[in-house]
Design a protein around this motif. Structure first.
Motif, PDB file in Angstrom:
ATOM      1  N   THR A  47       0.835  -1.202   0.000  1.00  0.00           N
ATOM      2  CA  THR A  47       0.000   0.000   0.000  1.00  0.00           C
ATOM      3  C   THR A  47       0.867   1.249   0.000  1.00  0.00           C
ATOM      4  O   THR A  47       0.607   2.202  -0.747  1.00  0.00           O
ATOM      5  N   PHE A  48       1.912   1.226   0.844  1.00  0.00           N
ATOM      6  CA  PHE A  48       2.814   2.381   0.904  1.00  0.00           C
ATOM      7  C   PHE A  48       3.409   2.671  -0.461  1.00  0.00           C
ATOM      8  O   PHE A  48       3.419   3.821  -0.925  1.00  0.00           O
ATOM      9  N   PHE A  51       0.801   4.100  -3.006  1.00  0.00           N
ATOM     10  CA  PHE A  51       0.481   5.511  -2.792  1.00  0.00           C
ATOM     11  C   PHE A  51       1.678   6.380  -3.112  1.00  0.00           C
ATOM     12  O   PHE A  51       1.545   7.445  -3.712  1.00  0.00           O
ATOM     13  N   LEU A  55       1.264   9.207  -5.779  1.00  0.00           N
ATOM     14  CA  LEU A  55       1.248  10.583  -5.288  1.00  0.00           C
ATOM     15  C   LEU A  55       2.518  11.324  -5.686  1.00  0.00           C
ATOM     16  O   LEU A  55       2.607  12.534  -5.515  1.00  0.00           O
ATOM     17  N   ASN A  57       5.473  10.971  -4.178  1.00  0.00           N
ATOM     18  CA  ASN A  57       5.902  11.442  -2.858  1.00  0.00           C
ATOM     19  C   ASN A  57       6.757  10.334  -2.260  1.00  0.00           C
ATOM     20  O   ASN A  57       6.362   9.166  -2.254  1.00  0.00           O
ATOM     21  N   ILE A  59       7.929   9.747   0.830  1.00  0.00           N
ATOM     22  CA  ILE A  59       7.858   9.334   2.233  1.00  0.00           C
ATOM     23  C   ILE A  59       7.469   7.856   2.354  1.00  0.00           C
ATOM     24  O   ILE A  59       8.004   7.123   3.174  1.00  0.00           O
TER      25      ILE A  59
ATOM     26  N   LEU B 177      -2.826   3.577   5.037  1.00  0.00           N
ATOM     27  CA  LEU B 177      -4.040   4.182   4.474  1.00  0.00           C
ATOM     28  C   LEU B 177      -4.092   5.677   4.784  1.00  0.00           C
ATOM     29  O   LEU B 177      -4.461   6.488   3.921  1.00  0.00           O
ATOM     30  N   TYR B 179      -1.550   7.631   5.285  1.00  0.00           N
ATOM     31  CA  TYR B 179      -0.553   8.264   4.424  1.00  0.00           C
ATOM     32  C   TYR B 179      -1.098   8.425   3.000  1.00  0.00           C
ATOM     33  O   TYR B 179      -0.916   9.469   2.369  1.00  0.00           O
ATOM     34  N   GLY B 180      -1.776   7.389   2.527  1.00  0.00           N
ATOM     35  CA  GLY B 180      -2.281   7.440   1.155  1.00  0.00           C
ATOM     36  C   GLY B 180      -3.283   8.552   0.940  1.00  0.00           C
ATOM     37  O   GLY B 180      -3.288   9.206  -0.113  1.00  0.00           O
ATOM     38  N   THR B 181      -4.145   8.789   1.945  1.00  0.00           N
ATOM     39  CA  THR B 181      -5.167   9.816   1.727  1.00  0.00           C
ATOM     40  C   THR B 181      -4.651  11.211   2.013  1.00  0.00           C
ATOM     41  O   THR B 181      -5.170  12.175   1.464  1.00  0.00           O
ATOM     42  N   GLY B 183      -1.101  12.024   2.064  1.00  0.00           N
ATOM     43  CA  GLY B 183       0.179  12.291   1.416  1.00  0.00           C
ATOM     44  C   GLY B 183       1.253  12.746   2.370  1.00  0.00           C
ATOM     45  O   GLY B 183       2.256  13.325   1.966  1.00  0.00           O
TER      46      GLY B 183
END
Lengths: 102, 476
Positions: A47-48, A51, A55, A57, A59, B177, B179-181, B183
């Motif tokens: 998941t990390f 995203f 994104l 990004n 992090i 989750l 972090y995903g929403t 950022g």
């Protein structure tokens, strides 16, 4: 180049997480339970990464390194605990590890 | 905001403790006197770090780009953790010889777990919280099972490990989750636009998973299944540290999360969650503890109930109740470590004397221990003028301030239930005839730790305002 939609990765990782939770709750062998926990951590890693990539990004990628390090430390400690219990009981079935009740 | 090169200087307590851990490992490797030197070395280390933190409480800054807060709240928690560890080390130098875990690693692991707690208490970024949490938890898994020949130790550490890392799985997935929403992993950023994210189902699920994971760590019902077994199976001194400092560290994280959400005036959306947790924990913990005759197990259920009382403060969600929780944690740490130290003196070589029957007529064997045991039991029950009473008072008062009077009433009712099993111990100690003959071990360190905790519990109870004012000033 055709890009895979983000949802696919998220659904896959949610599925992996569910399999991990179900494994912890259903299986009775301590090592299999431990493997299911690792599966949960890895689904979080996926998941990390998803995203992080969508994104733009970084992090999330940094976080994955930390999670992997922690998972390695946990594996070392956890397997040592399971070995210690096997030496005493000659079994790693968590139904037989039941000195304490209620 | 201090200058860049000054930032490391503000982290001096953490750096000193880290260097101390490395030095301890070197002492253990290169000298044959590790076991004699390390208790003194770690005591000095904890003393220095604890008092250095509390002296520099005014230097309250956010450093490293807002990732870390030093001074203020973090200082108060550093003090609590270090004094708890100091008392544990004092109380356990003789105990671990009897228990068969007289290894230098015992002290090194305690130092590392305290470092993890200190990292948790200062974190304002989920990444830092996660690292601190894991450093603390992994050390506790090992400490719980340090005597690998004892099957009770094995079982405790396996259960702690499996359920603890299960909770970690929830926490990590929740963080992913969130972090995903948003950022970002900075707590500041997450709560600044909290209401805007709150329409997103992924964000709600992530937050909920994070809260569930931490409910595991604070030992709240319905995530309490591991607590009685782990607390009963581990060495008593280790249980004393896990149930106090470990719980305080988990609460410090929840206080940071909810405190930040409060300072951005987003409504307390967590109220329902924590109300349910609080009601269940106080009632289940108090009622099941009545049925216990094993003192360690009884204190484990009482620790569940205490997590519930503190969760009342989290549900109330105002600055006063957060300060109340901090006061409660400080009081709880001292009274519980005192009680566990007395248990460690009485339990005997193979933990044969853990039941209430062994405490019958304790007054005749040792008036000092009997008096102190009653003191700690009164404090845990929340009877004035002990520290435990004011902890509960501040938390319940905070709940009433937020119009949660019904929750405060539930708290008071379950305190009434809990008085029964705490006072039962006092009745056994003073009014029962002794039915077992045994010698109570002489241990200077343990007696010192018991006297110190007793003194602190009384001091906090007689002068609660001075400590409370200090906490209120720094919890914003």
């Amino acid at each position: 180049m055709l890009q895979v939609p983000m949802e696919y990765y998220l659904i896959l990782s949610a599925f992996m997480f569910t399999v991990g939770v179900a494994g912890v709750l259903i299986r009775r062998n301590a090592i299999v339970v431990f493997m299911s926990i690792e599966l949960m951590l890895n689904s979080a890693n996926l998941t990390f990464i998803t995203f992080s990539s969508y994104l733009g990004n970084s992090i999330g990628q940094i976080f994955v390194f930390f999670v992997m390090t922690v998972a390695a430390a946990e594996a070392a400690v956890g397997l040592a605990i399971i070995i210690a219990i096997f030496r005493n009981k000659l079994s790693v079935n968590i139904d037989e590890i039941n000195i304490f009740k209620w | 905001m201090p200058a860049n090169n000054y930032e490391y200087f503000l982290l001096l307590p953490h750096i000193v403790l880290s260097v101390g851990i490395v030095l301890s490992i070197l002492i253990e490797i290169f000298t044959r006197k590790g076991k004699e030197v390390l208790p003194w070395f770690s005591s000095l280390l904890f003393l220095f770090v604890g008092f250095y933190s509390i002296i520099n409480i005014d230097k309250n800054f956010f450093i490293f780009g807002g990732m870390v807060e030093v001074g203020g709240r973090a200082s108060i928690f550093n003090f609590i953790f270090n004094i708890a560890a100091l008392l544990t080390v004092l109380a356990s130098t003789d105990y671990i010889k009897k228990y068969g875990i007289n290894y230098s690693e015992y002290y090194i692991l305690i130092q590392s777990s305290v470092l993890g707690m200190m990292v948790m208490a200062m974190a304002h970024d989920i990444l830092v919280i996660f690292m601190g949490l894991e450093l603390m938890s992994i050390c506790f898994y090992i400490l719980a099972g340090l005597n690998r020949k004892r099957s009770s130790n094995n079982e405790a550490s396996l259960k702690y490990f499996l359920l603890g890392s299960f909770a970690t799985g929830f926490i990590v997935y929740g963080i992913a989750l969130v972090y995903g929403t948003t950022g970002s992993t900075s707590i500041q950023n997450i709560f600044e636009n909290f209401m805007q994210y709150f329409n997103n189902i992924l964000f709600i699920v992530g937050m909920l998973l994070l809260l569930i994971g931490f409910s595991f760590k604070i030992a709240a019902v319905p995530f309490h299944m591991w607590v009685p077994d782990v607390y009963q199976g581990s060495a008593t001194s280790v249980t004393g540290l896990m149930s106090t400092a470990g719980k305080a560290a988990a609460f410090s994280v929840l206080l940071i999360l909810l405190g930040t959400s409060l300072s951005y005036s987003s409504p307390i959306v967590f109220r329902n969650y924590f109300s349910v947790i609080a009601v269940l924990s106080t009632l289940v913990g108090s009622i099941i503890a009545i049925a216990q005759t094993n003192l360690k197990r009884m204190l484990a259920y009482s620790s569940i109930a205490h997590a519930g009382y503190m969760a009342i403060g989290l549900a109330a969600g105002n600055n006063y109740s957060f300060a109340g929780i901090t006061f409660y944690l400080a009081a709880y740490v001292f009274m519980n470590i005192g009680a566990f130290t007395i248990i460690s003196l009485i339990e005997g070589k193979d933990e044969t004397r853990l039941t209430l029957n062994s405490y019958a007529g304790l007054n005749k064997k040792s008036p000092f221990l009997a008096a102190m045991m009653s003191l700690f039991m009164f404090a845990l029950a929340g009877i004035p003028p002990m520290a435990g009473f004011f902890g509960k008072y501040y938390v319940f008062f905070g709940a009433i301030k937020s119009d949660l009077t019904w929750l405060a009433i539930v708290g008071v009712l379950s305190s009434l239930i809990s008085v029964y099993f705490y006072l039962r111990v006092v009745v056994y100690v003073y009014f029962m005839n002794e039915n077992e003959q045994f010698e109570i071990e002489k241990s200077v360190g343990s007696n010192l730790a018991i006297s110190l905790t007793g003194l602190l519990v009384l001091l906090f109870g007689i002068f609660p305002d001075s400590l409370m004012n200090l906490i209120v000033n720094f919890i914003k």
